[in-house]
Design a protein around this motif. Sequence first.
Motif, short mmCIF file in Angstrom:
data_model
loop_
_atom_site.label_atom_id
_atom_site.label_comp_id
_atom_site.label_asym_id
_atom_site.label_seq_id
_atom_site.Cartn_x
_atom_site.Cartn_y
_atom_site.Cartn_z
N LYS A 66 37.71 45.29 33.81
CA LYS A 66 36.57 46.18 33.95
C LYS A 66 35.42 45.54 34.73
N SER A 67 34.47 46.37 35.11
CA SER A 67 33.22 45.97 35.78
C SER A 67 33.49 45.16 37.04
N ASP A 68 32.80 44.02 37.18
CA ASP A 68 32.93 43.22 38.40
C ASP A 68 34.26 42.49 38.49
N LEU A 69 35.07 42.53 37.43
CA LEU A 69 36.40 41.92 37.46
C LEU A 69 37.49 42.94 37.78
N ALA A 70 37.14 44.20 37.93
CA ALA A 70 38.12 45.27 38.16
C ALA A 70 38.85 45.12 39.49
N THR A 71 38.23 44.47 40.45
CA THR A 71 38.86 44.22 41.74
C THR A 71 38.53 42.80 42.18
N ALA A 72 39.32 42.30 43.12
CA ALA A 72 39.06 40.99 43.72
C ALA A 72 39.63 41.02 45.14
N VAL A 73 39.14 40.13 45.96
CA VAL A 73 39.58 40.07 47.35
C VAL A 73 40.64 38.99 47.49
N HIS A 74 41.72 39.34 48.17
CA HIS A 74 42.78 38.39 48.48
C HIS A 74 43.24 38.66 49.91
N ASN A 75 43.26 37.62 50.73
CA ASN A 75 43.64 37.75 52.14
C ASN A 75 42.86 38.86 52.84
N GLY A 76 41.56 38.94 52.52
CA GLY A 76 40.69 39.91 53.18
C GLY A 76 40.78 41.34 52.67
N ARG A 77 41.58 41.57 51.63
CA ARG A 77 41.74 42.92 51.09
C ARG A 77 41.27 42.97 49.65
N GLU A 78 40.52 44.01 49.31
CA GLU A 78 40.09 44.22 47.94
C GLU A 78 41.21 44.95 47.19
N LEU A 79 41.64 44.36 46.08
CA LEU A 79 42.77 44.89 45.31
C LEU A 79 42.39 45.04 43.84
N PRO A 80 43.00 45.99 43.13
CA PRO A 80 42.77 46.11 41.69
C PRO A 80 43.27 44.85 40.97
N GLN A 81 42.50 44.43 39.97
CA GLN A 81 42.87 43.24 39.20
C GLN A 81 43.26 43.65 37.78
N TRP A 82 44.47 43.29 37.40
CA TRP A 82 45.03 43.66 36.11
C TRP A 82 45.20 42.45 35.22
N GLN A 83 45.29 42.72 33.91
CA GLN A 83 45.48 41.66 32.91
C GLN A 83 46.61 42.04 31.96
N ILE A 84 47.40 41.03 31.61
CA ILE A 84 48.37 41.16 30.53
C ILE A 84 48.00 40.11 29.48
N GLU A 85 47.85 40.55 28.25
CA GLU A 85 47.62 39.64 27.13
C GLU A 85 48.98 39.11 26.71
N VAL A 86 49.24 37.85 26.99
CA VAL A 86 50.54 37.25 26.73
C VAL A 86 50.64 36.75 25.29
N THR A 87 49.56 36.14 24.81
CA THR A 87 49.45 35.69 23.41
C THR A 87 48.06 36.10 22.94
#
Length: 118
Positions: A66-87
């Motif tokens: 959510k918020s400012d972590l919802a997207t991030a830039v990689h190789n010049g492209r802004e992409l949605p950032q997802w999380q999986i709770e592993v433990t």
Amino acid sequence: MAPKRGDSVAPPPGRDEFEIKYATKEAVEGWRELGKQAPGNTRAAWHETRTSPAPVPPTERHHQLKSDLATAVHNGRELPQWQIEVTGGGRVWYLYDKEKRVCWLKLARTGHPRQTDK
């Protein structure tokens, strides 16, 4: 040879699966540690990322940040950032590139990431 940033998280994707690649050196190291601490859960997170990187509906344990972590830039492209709770504390963050069918593993950690403690 040890994996490095930009390498695929083995094995290669099957038909209709997303490729997973390391976005950072820290993700390479964190993925290794997460696999040692919780191998079954790490394997399940790998499978979810491969087969359903953006589940509809999202779950409490697998969702877009959510918020400012919802997207991030990689190789010049802004992409949605997802999380999986592993433990309970362990997390995997990845950038979801639907167009290229790649998930960029940005963070893998055995402890809870402080960035979400806002």
